[in-house]
Design a protein around this motif. Sequence first.
Motif, short mmCIF file in Angstrom:
data_model
loop_
_atom_site.label_atom_id
_atom_site.label_comp_id
_atom_site.label_asym_id
_atom_site.label_seq_id
_atom_site.Cartn_x
_atom_site.Cartn_y
_atom_site.Cartn_z
N PRO A 137 0.83 -1.34 0.08
CA PRO A 137 0.12 0.20 0.17
C PRO A 137 0.78 1.15 0.16
N GLY A 138 0.49 2.18 -0.29
CA GLY A 138 1.04 3.66 -0.59
C GLY A 138 2.22 3.59 -1.70
N GLY A 139 2.09 2.73 -2.60
CA GLY A 139 3.05 2.71 -3.99
C GLY A 139 2.53 2.30 -4.94
N THR A 140 2.72 2.70 -6.11
CA THR A 140 2.38 1.96 -7.35
C THR A 140 3.10 0.85 -7.86
N ILE A 141 2.15 -0.19 -8.34
CA ILE A 141 2.92 -1.07 -8.85
C ILE A 141 4.16 -0.92 -9.53
N ALA A 142 3.89 -0.03 -10.42
CA ALA A 142 5.04 -0.04 -11.53
C ALA A 142 6.37 0.57 -10.65
N GLY A 143 6.31 1.26 -9.87
CA GLY A 143 7.76 1.74 -9.04
C GLY A 143 8.02 0.49 -8.30
N TYR A 144 7.15 -0.18 -7.69
CA TYR A 144 7.72 -1.24 -6.81
C TYR A 144 8.08 -2.33 -7.82
N ALA A 145 7.70 -2.40 -8.83
CA ALA A 145 8.32 -3.61 -9.86
C ALA A 145 9.47 -3.12 -10.22
N ALA A 146 9.76 -1.87 -10.57
CA ALA A 146 11.03 -1.44 -10.90
C ALA A 146 11.85 -1.55 -9.88
N ARG A 147 11.76 -1.41 -8.56
CA ARG A 147 12.79 -1.56 -7.66
C ARG A 147 12.94 -3.01 -7.54
N ARG A 148 12.13 -3.95 -7.58
CA ARG A 148 12.15 -5.52 -7.48
C ARG A 148 13.17 -5.79 -8.66
#
Length: 166
Positions: A137-148
């Motif tokens: 929660p609190g973040g976009t899926i795209a941002g999280y996917a980029a970090r991962r």
Amino acid sequence: MTYADLSARLNISREAARSLARRRGLPRSRSDDGKALVSVDLAELRYTPRPRRARRADPIDASIARIEAIKVESFKAEIARLEDVATAYRAVFERERERADRLAVELTQAAAETTAANAWAARLEDEVTALRSDRRPGGTIAGYAARRLGHLAAAIVKADRAATAR
């Protein structure tokens, strides 16, 4: 004189003295103790013994001796041949043993590399699964996917460096 005395005088065997007395027809008689006596005038006798001939070897014994000699030589030759064959087989055995030792080392290395690769594959599969299913929660899926994906790329680079360092 007895046959023994005659043989001593003429330097021949007792049997030869007896045979000589028979051939020449010398008068013979028996003594009181049962021994044969021969009446002979040694001056008239003029006997010269023939030189002794070597006994001829029995042809069967000679043949057996030759066969035994041939057998011994052929056995020695066969033993030498078998020793050469054994030496050649020993060299092949040593070569194959060294080859098997090298292959065992290579197999051990390949097994270790396979185990390490399977561990990295499992870790990468976990990363991919986390990328697909994890949403914070609190973040976009795209941002999280980029970090991962960045972490995943870093893990791949690290694994590649570790594999090339070996």
